[in-house]
Design an enzyme around this catalytic site. Structure first.
Site, PDB file in Angstrom:
ATOM      1  N   ARG A 122       0.888  -1.208   0.021  1.00 29.23           N
ATOM      2  CA  ARG A 122       0.093   0.068  -0.072  1.00 29.23           C
ATOM      3  C   ARG A 122       0.850   1.297   0.135  1.00 29.23           C
ATOM      4  O   ARG A 122       0.868   2.078   0.960  1.00 29.23           O
ATOM      5  CB  ARG A 122      -1.168  -0.246   1.230  1.00 29.23           C
ATOM      6  CG  ARG A 122      -1.671  -1.242   1.488  1.00 29.23           C
ATOM      7  CD  ARG A 122      -2.444  -1.916   0.217  1.00 29.23           C
ATOM      8  NE  ARG A 122      -3.777  -1.163  -0.081  1.00 29.23           N
ATOM      9  CZ  ARG A 122      -4.852  -1.367   0.580  1.00 29.23           C
ATOM     10  NH1 ARG A 122      -4.839  -2.354   1.465  1.00 29.23           N
ATOM     11  NH2 ARG A 122      -6.128  -0.873   0.238  1.00 29.23           N
ATOM     12  N   GLN A 127      -0.265   2.991  -5.760  1.00 25.79           N
ATOM     13  CA  GLN A 127      -1.656   3.233  -5.448  1.00 25.79           C
ATOM     14  C   GLN A 127      -2.573   3.176  -6.842  1.00 25.79           C
ATOM     15  O   GLN A 127      -3.673   2.782  -6.956  1.00 25.79           O
ATOM     16  CB  GLN A 127      -1.700   4.640  -5.004  1.00 25.79           C
ATOM     17  CG  GLN A 127      -2.697   4.974  -3.928  1.00 25.79           C
ATOM     18  CD  GLN A 127      -2.515   6.230  -3.153  1.00 25.79           C
ATOM     19  OE1 GLN A 127      -1.574   6.957  -3.532  1.00 25.79           O
ATOM     20  NE2 GLN A 127      -3.398   6.623  -2.299  1.00 25.79           N
ATOM     21  N   ASP A 130      -3.768  -0.328  -7.433  1.00 26.18           N
ATOM     22  CA  ASP A 130      -4.179  -0.923  -6.247  1.00 26.18           C
ATOM     23  C   ASP A 130      -5.911  -1.322  -6.255  1.00 26.18           C
ATOM     24  O   ASP A 130      -6.702  -0.416  -5.990  1.00 26.18           O
ATOM     25  CB  ASP A 130      -4.119   0.015  -5.061  1.00 26.18           C
ATOM     26  CG  ASP A 130      -4.518  -0.305  -3.640  1.00 26.18           C
ATOM     27  OD1 ASP A 130      -5.097  -1.625  -3.458  1.00 26.18           O
ATOM     28  OD2 ASP A 130      -4.391   0.167  -2.527  1.00 26.18           O
ATOM     29  N   SER A 133      -8.071  -1.208  -3.397  1.00 30.20           N
ATOM     30  CA  SER A 133      -8.555   0.259  -3.087  1.00 30.20           C
ATOM     31  C   SER A 133      -9.609   0.466  -4.051  1.00 30.20           C
ATOM     32  O   SER A 133     -10.686   1.037  -3.544  1.00 30.20           O
ATOM     33  CB  SER A 133      -7.619   1.535  -2.845  1.00 30.20           C
ATOM     34  OG  SER A 133      -6.775   1.032  -1.779  1.00 30.20           O
ATOM     35  N   TYR A 228      -2.046  -1.692   8.029  1.00 35.71           N
ATOM     36  CA  TYR A 228      -3.268  -2.508   8.301  1.00 35.71           C
ATOM     37  C   TYR A 228      -3.373  -2.658   9.797  1.00 35.71           C
ATOM     38  O   TYR A 228      -2.367  -2.568  10.319  1.00 35.71           O
ATOM     39  CB  TYR A 228      -2.972  -4.074   7.746  1.00 35.71           C
ATOM     40  CG  TYR A 228      -3.040  -4.092   6.321  1.00 35.71           C
ATOM     41  CD1 TYR A 228      -4.304  -3.885   5.648  1.00 35.71           C
ATOM     42  CD2 TYR A 228      -1.922  -4.493   5.321  1.00 35.71           C
ATOM     43  CE1 TYR A 228      -4.443  -4.075   4.182  1.00 35.71           C
ATOM     44  CE2 TYR A 228      -2.095  -4.340   3.973  1.00 35.71           C
ATOM     45  CZ  TYR A 228      -3.345  -4.291   3.520  1.00 35.71           C
ATOM     46  OH  TYR A 228      -3.472  -4.408   2.220  1.00 35.71           O
TER      47      TYR A 228
HETATM   48  P1  NAD Z   1      -8.959  -3.311   5.459  1.00 35.40           P
HETATM   49  O1  NAD Z   1      -9.825  -3.816   4.414  1.00 35.40           O
HETATM   50  O2  NAD Z   1      -7.626  -4.539   5.600  1.00 35.40           O
HETATM   51  O3  NAD Z   1      -9.668  -3.142   6.757  1.00 35.40           O
HETATM   52  C1  NAD Z   1     -10.831  -2.280   6.840  1.00 35.40           C
HETATM   53  C2  NAD Z   1     -10.571  -1.694   8.131  1.00 35.40           C
HETATM   54  O4  NAD Z   1     -11.122  -2.501   9.363  1.00 35.40           O
HETATM   55  C3  NAD Z   1      -9.197  -0.751   8.374  1.00 35.40           C
HETATM   56  O5  NAD Z   1      -9.302   0.270   8.596  1.00 35.40           O
HETATM   57  C4  NAD Z   1      -8.921  -1.726   9.853  1.00 35.40           C
HETATM   58  O6  NAD Z   1      -8.177  -0.850  10.592  1.00 35.40           O
HETATM   59  C5  NAD Z   1     -10.298  -1.921  10.490  1.00 35.40           C
HETATM   60  N1  NAD Z   1     -10.348  -2.674  11.454  1.00 35.40           N
HETATM   61  C6  NAD Z   1      -9.673  -4.041  11.759  1.00 35.40           C
HETATM   62  N2  NAD Z   1     -10.171  -4.581  12.937  1.00 35.40           N
HETATM   63  C7  NAD Z   1     -10.980  -3.953  13.264  1.00 35.40           C
HETATM   64  C8  NAD Z   1     -11.950  -3.977  14.471  1.00 35.40           C
HETATM   65  N3  NAD Z   1     -11.798  -5.074  15.319  1.00 35.40           N
HETATM   66  N4  NAD Z   1     -12.665  -3.032  14.698  1.00 35.40           N
HETATM   67  C9  NAD Z   1     -12.989  -1.796  13.942  1.00 35.40           C
HETATM   68  N5  NAD Z   1     -11.974  -1.848  12.716  1.00 35.40           N
HETATM   69  C10 NAD Z   1     -11.172  -2.899  12.380  1.00 35.40           C
HETATM   70  O7  NAD Z   1      -8.212  -1.945   5.128  1.00 35.40           O
HETATM   71  P2  NAD Z   1      -7.742  -1.147   3.943  1.00 35.40           P
HETATM   72  O8  NAD Z   1      -9.212  -0.408   3.367  1.00 35.40           O
HETATM   73  O9  NAD Z   1      -7.589  -2.221   2.826  1.00 35.40           O
HETATM   74  O10 NAD Z   1      -6.749  -0.302   4.215  1.00 35.40           O
HETATM   75  C11 NAD Z   1      -5.714  -0.752   4.820  1.00 35.40           C
HETATM   76  C12 NAD Z   1      -4.625   0.282   5.123  1.00 35.40           C
HETATM   77  O11 NAD Z   1      -3.980   0.796   3.820  1.00 35.40           O
HETATM   78  C13 NAD Z   1      -5.323   1.571   5.438  1.00 35.40           C
HETATM   79  O12 NAD Z   1      -4.489   2.183   6.549  1.00 35.40           O
HETATM   80  C14 NAD Z   1      -5.321   2.544   4.533  1.00 35.40           C
HETATM   81  O13 NAD Z   1      -5.386   3.973   4.809  1.00 35.40           O
HETATM   82  C15 NAD Z   1      -4.183   2.177   3.991  1.00 35.40           C
HETATM   83  N6  NAD Z   1      -3.985   2.568   2.504  1.00 35.40           N
HETATM   84  C16 NAD Z   1      -3.135   2.982   1.720  1.00 35.40           C
HETATM   85  C17 NAD Z   1      -2.992   3.118   0.582  1.00 35.40           C
HETATM   86  C18 NAD Z   1      -1.819   3.803  -0.036  1.00 35.40           C
HETATM   87  O14 NAD Z   1      -1.058   4.591   0.443  1.00 35.40           O
HETATM   88  N7  NAD Z   1      -1.156   3.443  -1.323  1.00 35.40           N
HETATM   89  C19 NAD Z   1      -3.932   2.907  -0.366  1.00 35.40           C
HETATM   90  C20 NAD Z   1      -5.043   2.275   0.262  1.00 35.40           C
HETATM   91  C21 NAD Z   1      -5.123   1.951   1.588  1.00 35.40           C
END
Ligand code: NAD
Length: 378
Positions: A122, A127, A130, A133, A228
């Site tokens: 990530r 991005q 991705d 996302s 994550y």
């Molecule tokens: P994900 O699908 O893995 O999880 C969804 C959300 O569930 C996350 O925010 C996680 O913290 C939350 N979660 C896990 N256990 C939980 C619980 N018990 N109760 C409540 N919430 C809980 O997440 P995602 O959407 O794939 O994103 C993962 C990370 O990647 C994030 O930090 C996001 O900002 C980051 N991200 C970065 C980029 C980038 O910079 N290129 C792009 C996309 C996402």
């Protein structure tokens, strides 16, 4: 290099991996692009639309598998097709590697270089490729549309001669990509929105979208280097349930999106919480396909418990297939383009590159992905 794009075989899948503008882009890179006949039909892209940009239409799937240097798909390949692929073929798709051990082993044994798009790091650079996302963002949007359709109330506040209608209350659990879009969509529809995530860093993002962050003190939670969430201890899960109970009880709609990378989804809405919720309220369990956040949710079903509708419909991005295909296809195009040697007109599988090393699962007859090996204890 011959790039073959296979038609999806998964029942009910309306998304397509490649749309004509991306086929055009790959042709312009100097690739020989072969499209399985009928590939784009579920999104109204005719074979002739691909031909117009210089791609070739093929009706024999076997011939495509046998001769392709690169295969592009949406979902994982049918296991029986692996031995038909050419040794050294680069296969790029979702792979669901943690749940598909046999498939991964077979791809390794067949000498396929399998890229799992779920495993892309990530990072800022990655991005544009991705798929997690691009699809989760649409899933978050669909979750609110689905919930509002199931709810017997309107979402916005309305001031009418017959009196004031209060806005619906929406509680979003898990504020990653899907959760953020769900907040934004619910806010656009005028709902009053609260949200919670175990990563405290998202509080600012929640507030900036005009929603309230529900604070629950769980002690040390943190996040991995990729952003994550880490898995909670049973004691932390219990604290979380207690902390969320009030927000759930007040909500008309609860949308759960919580995921922990490489693990089944955490079970955070239990029978006790359901009992406290108002009859007629709606829960959308967006994690239903990876184990479910909600006790009693069932894949592809809407069930009712204690008067609460629990929606477990899978593949939410597939409900906006045309848009989902547009962004998935763009992600694939960006991936191929990024590693394409423009002079030699070949895809360079640069194993030193962190995007490739992060997402390549099998290569040269072996499982090569360090994170996969660590999580699977290989
Ligand atoms: P994900 O699908 O893995 O999880 C969804 C959300 O569930 C996350 O925010 C996680 O913290 C939350 N979660 C896990 N256990 C939980 C619980 N018990 N109760 C409540 N919430 C809980 O997440 P995602 O959407 O794939 O994103 C993962 C990370 O990647 C994030 O930090 C996001 O900002 C980051 N991200 C970065 C980029 C980038 O910079 N290129 C792009 C996309 C996402």
């Amino acid at each position: 290099m011959k790039i073959a794009v296979m038609k999806e075989t998964h029942q009910g899948e309306m998304r397509v991996p490649l749309i004509p503008p991306t086929a055009d882009r790959l042709v312009k890179l100097g690739a020989e692009v072969v499209i399985e006949s009928g590939l784009g039909l579920t999104c109204r892209h005719q074979d002739s639309d691909y031909e117009k940009v210089g791609a070739r239409i093929e009706t024999s799937r076997g011939e495509m598998l046998k001769t392709a240097d690169i295969i592009l798909r949406l979902r994982k390949p049918p296991i029986e097709e692996i031995e038909q692929m050419k040794k050294g073929c680069i296969h790029i798709s979702y792979l669901d590697p943690f749940n598909e051990v046999e498939l991964v082993n077979k791809m390794a044994a067949a000498g396929i270089s399998a890229v799992s798009l779920e495993m892309l790091p990530r990072t800022t650079l990655a991005q544009k490729m991705d798929v997690l996302s691009s699809q989760a963002n649409l899933g978050g949007y669909v979750s609110v549309i689905l919930a509002s359709e199931q709810l017997d109330k309107v979402l916005p506040m309305m001031t009418t001669p017959a009196g004031t209608i209060k806005p619906a209350r929406v509680f979003i659990i898990g504020v990653g990509v899907a959760g953020l879009q769900a907040i934004a969509t619910a806010r656009r529809l005028g709902a009053r929105v609260e949200a919670f995530d175990t990563r405290p860093v998202v509080e600012e993002q929640v507030k900036s979208l005009g929603a309230k962050f529900v604070k629950i003190d769980l002690g040390e939670t943190g996040q991995t280097k990729d952003g994550y969430a880490k898995e909670l201890t049973p004691e932390q899960v219990q604290k979380q349930k207690e902390g969320m109970a009030k927000a759930c009880a007040q909500a008309d709609i609860v949308i759960t999106t919580a995921q922990v990378f490489g693990r089944p989804a955490p079970r955070i809405v239990d029978e006790g919480i359901l009992k406290q919720m108002r009859p007629g309220s709606v829960i959308i369990d967006m994690a239903v396909e990876s184990g479910g956040n909600v006790e009693g949710s069932e894949v592809d079903k809407i069930v009712e418990k204690h008067g609460v509708k629990i929606v477990g419909l899978g593949n939410l991005p597939g409900r906006v297939a045309e848009t989902a295909s547009q962004v998935y296809s763009a992600n694939l195009g960006n991936f191929v383009d990024h590693f394409w040697d423009k002079e030699a007109k070949v895809f360079k599988l640069d194993r030193e590159d962190e995007i490739i090393s992060g997402s390549l699962i099998t290569h040269g007859g072996e499982i090569v992905n360090e994170m996969y090996k660590k999580i699977m204890n290989k």
